[in-house]
Structures are given as structure tokens and as C-alpha cells.
Scaffold this motif. Structure first.
Motif, short mmCIF file in Angstrom:
data_model
loop_
_atom_site.label_atom_id
_atom_site.label_comp_id
_atom_site.label_asym_id
_atom_site.label_seq_id
_atom_site.Cartn_x
_atom_site.Cartn_y
_atom_site.Cartn_z
N GLN A 136 13.71 9.57 35.16
CA GLN A 136 13.23 9.79 33.80
C GLN A 136 14.28 9.38 32.77
O GLN A 136 13.96 8.81 31.72
CB GLN A 136 12.84 11.26 33.62
N LYS A 137 15.54 9.65 33.08
CA LYS A 137 16.63 9.30 32.16
C LYS A 137 16.73 7.80 31.95
O LYS A 137 16.91 7.32 30.82
CB LYS A 137 17.94 9.86 32.71
N PHE A 138 16.61 7.03 33.03
CA PHE A 138 16.78 5.58 32.96
C PHE A 138 15.44 4.84 32.87
O PHE A 138 15.42 3.62 32.82
CB PHE A 138 17.55 5.07 34.17
N ASN A 139 14.30 5.58 32.88
CA ASN A 139 12.96 4.98 32.86
C ASN A 139 12.80 3.96 33.98
O ASN A 139 12.31 2.83 33.78
CB ASN A 139 12.65 4.33 31.51
N THR A 140 13.23 4.34 35.18
CA THR A 140 13.18 3.45 36.33
C THR A 140 11.87 3.62 37.09
O THR A 140 11.46 4.74 37.38
CB THR A 140 14.36 3.76 37.29
N ALA A 141 11.21 2.52 37.42
CA ALA A 141 10.05 2.57 38.31
C ALA A 141 10.55 2.81 39.72
O ALA A 141 11.65 2.37 40.08
CB ALA A 141 9.26 1.27 38.23
N MET A 142 9.76 3.50 40.55
CA MET A 142 10.25 3.83 41.88
C MET A 142 9.14 3.77 42.92
O MET A 142 7.99 4.14 42.65
CB MET A 142 10.86 5.24 41.88
N ILE A 143 9.49 3.26 44.09
CA ILE A 143 8.62 3.36 45.26
C ILE A 143 9.27 4.35 46.21
O ILE A 143 10.38 4.13 46.69
CB ILE A 143 8.45 2.00 45.96
N MET A 144 8.59 5.47 46.43
CA MET A 144 9.10 6.51 47.33
C MET A 144 8.40 6.38 48.68
O MET A 144 7.21 6.64 48.80
CB MET A 144 8.85 7.90 46.73
N ILE A 145 9.15 5.96 49.69
CA ILE A 145 8.60 5.82 51.03
C ILE A 145 8.84 7.12 51.78
O ILE A 145 9.98 7.58 51.88
CB ILE A 145 9.28 4.64 51.77
N THR A 146 7.78 7.70 52.30
CA THR A 146 7.92 9.00 52.96
C THR A 146 6.74 9.27 53.87
O THR A 146 5.71 8.61 53.79
CB THR A 146 8.05 10.12 51.90
N HIS A 147 6.89 10.25 54.75
CA HIS A 147 5.75 10.77 55.51
C HIS A 147 5.46 12.19 55.08
O HIS A 147 4.61 12.85 55.66
CB HIS A 147 6.05 10.71 57.01
N ASP A 148 6.18 12.66 54.05
CA ASP A 148 6.08 14.04 53.58
C ASP A 148 5.23 14.10 52.31
O ASP A 148 5.66 13.68 51.24
CB ASP A 148 7.49 14.57 53.31
N LEU A 149 4.01 14.62 52.43
CA LEU A 149 3.11 14.68 51.28
C LEU A 149 3.60 15.67 50.22
O LEU A 149 3.23 15.57 49.06
CB LEU A 149 1.69 15.06 51.75
N GLY A 150 4.44 16.63 50.63
CA GLY A 150 5.04 17.56 49.66
C GLY A 150 5.97 16.83 48.71
O GLY A 150 5.98 17.11 47.50
#
Length: 324
Positions: free
Chosen positions: A201-215
Motif C-alpha cells: 500500500q505504501k509503494f502502490n505495488t501490484a502483486m501476484i501472491m502465489i499460495t495454496h493457503d486460501l486464508g
């Protein structure tokens, strides 16, 4: 124009034992400042997708055999090595899965951060790069006085913070996080996720979060793409995927999660195992495990269907507006 636009991406690993079809025609779109959760079982093709964006697929045996990866309108799949090297680490950065192997064990952590800054900032002096490295350590919650220490002197959670500092040192527009909390205990996981969310949020960075954790996805993502056997079977906004789940595989994932509001004897797992990517079944890859599979599921690959604006499902159950 979207920040990232992946179209019909196919990635194969060509080995002596056969061709492994790791990614099979995926489409993804990401806008500036958005966070996309890429979810699926181990072997679904999530990391291969990330490495394709970074152009880090080991060649041989890996190869992008079809598709395009547009970043700010530029097709990364056509760039030469030098041009891609300028983008990688500067405009697109990646947090790798295991912080223990992502850092060089014989170089102080401060030097590793400063190296990234020096490589990607024209005309910057080493003194200014070191100052930037010290600032980044402070931002991720590590005393800058530890800049001269080596990776083995840090805990797992601290190592991951150093890796995050390296990834964000040049203020990238896109950050790819490959299961960044998998090797950490739950308390440190929460701290790292909170840190990443705040920095995003501070840097307004787009992100792809790769995970198997739906939480984890529920905590920080705006959009979700569910991946199975190299294909995206369902995608949409966080609300659409969590509140209006459509694909049988996505439903199976949610059914496998403990629910504090319902007392049950045991969880409901998805039967069977993910197919071998070197020998994918005919038709829908999920059909051998799907409780709703019909004859057509075993013969024809399903098409992408938009069940509501922005909500895409790849399943025969929704052909011509039909539902299960």
C-alpha cells in the motif's frame, strides 16, 4: 492498458522421459496496485507461471512454446537477455519461496541489498546505495546496524524480511511473491503478511501472491485465479471466488478447510491426486476427480465461460448458461 496481461501462455519442460506440460493456455490480467492470488495444489504450475513472467525458466529443459506476456504493453517473451535483465529486479521483482536459499550465504545482507540498488540505479554512488540498503532494512523491521551480518545469523522470519527488502529496494511496479510464508511458523507468517500488505500500500505495488493457503488470499488479495494442472479453472474478484464459488475444484478446496462454525467428524478431501503433467487426461484435467463429471468431461476440454462480469469458469457444467 493493464500493467500485466498474459495471453494463452503455454510452458513445456522437454525431457528425455517426455514433455511435461506445466502451463497450458492461461490468461491473466493485473492492474496497477492490484493483488492477485494464484491458488492451487503443489504441481499446478503456479511457480512456472511466475518464472515465465520473470523470464527465469531454465532453458533447457523449459520453454515458453506459445503465448504472450505483456508488461506495460511490452511483450516480455520477445525481449533479449540484456533488456530483460534491466526490467528484472527493477520494475518486476520476485520473493522466492525459501529464504534460506534465496540469499548468498557468504555476502553480508546489507551488501546484497546495496548490489540490487547499484545495478538498477544509473549514476548512484556506492555510499548512496548502502544508505538505501540501510533504509530498506529499517522499513522491513530490521535494525540497520545488522547490515554487516550474514544470512546464517538471522532467523527464518528475518531472512524473509531481508528477501522482501531486496525485492522492494528499487520500488518495483510488480512484485511476485512465491509462497513467501511457507517456511515460517504461523506467528511469523502473520507478521510477514502484515508487513507485505503495508509495504504494498505504501509503494502502490501490484502483486501476484502465489499460495495454496486460501486464508492468505482472503487476507490480502483483490482478485483470485484458481489453477489446476497448468490451467486456470476459475477466476474472479475475491468476493466472487469466496462467496459465489462455481467450479467443482474450487468447491473442493473450500470443503477441505476446517470451519469453526460447524462441527463435523472429519474434513472432506478431494478424491485422488493431480494428474501427471507429462500425461494429462483427455478432456477436462479435473474430470477423473470430479464428482459431477459426465461423458463430455472425459472427451472435450471445457471452454472459458463468463458466468457474471469478471467471473470466469472453465467447466462443462456452465455451458450455454447451464449450472450444476
Amino acid at each position: 492498458m493493464s500493467l500485466l496481461d498474459i495471453k494463452n501462455l503455454h510452458v513445456h519442460y522437454i525431457t528425455d522421459d517426455g514433455t511435461v506440460k506445466a502451463v497450458n493456455g492461461i490468461d491473466l490480467t493485473l492492474e496497477e496496485g492490484e493483488t492477485l492470488g494464484l491458488v492451487g495444489e503443489t504441481g499446478a504450475g503456479k511457480t512456472t507461471t511466475a518464472l515465465s513472467i520473470m523470464r527465469l525458466i531454465p532453458d533447457p529443459p523449459g520453454k515458453i512454446v506459445d503465448g504472450q506476456i505483456f508488461f506495460k504493453g511490452q511483450d516480455l517473451s520477445t525481449l533479449g537477455t540484456i533488456a530483460m535483465r534491466k526490467i528484472r529486479g527493477d520494475q518486476i521483482a520476485m520473493i522466492f519461496q525459501d529464504p534460506m536459499t534465496a540469499l548468498n550465504p557468504v555476502i553480508p545482507v546489507g551488501d546484497q541489498i546495496a548490489e540490487v540498488v547499484k545495478l538498477h540505479t544509473d549514476g548512484i554512488s556506492m555510499a548512496d546505495a548502502v544508505k538505501r540498503a540501510a533504509d530498506m532494512l529499517e522499513i522491513v523491521g530490521i535494525d540497520s546496524g545488522r547490515m554487516g551480518e550474514y544470512p546464517h545469523q538471522f532467523s527464518g522470519g528475518m531472512k524473509q524480511r531481508v528477501v522482501i527488502a531486496i525485492a522492494l529496494a528499487c520500488n518495483p511496479e510488480l512484485l511476485i511473491a512465491d509462497e513467501p510464508t511457507t517456511a515460517l511458523d504461523v506467528t511469523i507468517q502473520a507478521q510477514v503478511l502484515e508487513l507485505m500488505n503495508g509495504l504494498k500500500q505504501k509503494f502502490n505495488t501490484a502483486m501476484i501472491m502465489i499460495t495454496h493457503d486460501l486464508g492468505v488470499v482472503a487476507e490480502i488479495c483483490d482478485k483470485v485465479a484458481i489453477m489446476y494442472a497448468g490451467s486456470i479453472v476459475e477466476s474472479g474478484s475475491l468476493r466472487q471466488i469466496f462467496k459465489d464459488t462455481r467450479h467443482p475444484y474450487t468447491k473442493g478446496l473450500f470443503a477441505s478447510i476446517p470451519d469453526l462454525n460447524h462441527k463435523i467428524h472429519r474434513l472432506t478431501p478431494i478424491d485422488g491426486l493431480m494428474p501427471d503433467p507429462a500425461n494429462l487426461p483427455e478432456g477436462c484435467a479435473f474430470s477423473p476427480r470430479c464428482p459431477h463429471a459426465t461423458d463430455i468431461c472425459h472427451k472435450e476440454a471445457p471452454e472459458k465461460i463468463e458466468v457474471e462480469p469478471g467471473h470466469i469458469v472453465c467447466c462443462h457444467l456452465f455451458r450455454k448458461g447451464g449450472e450444476e
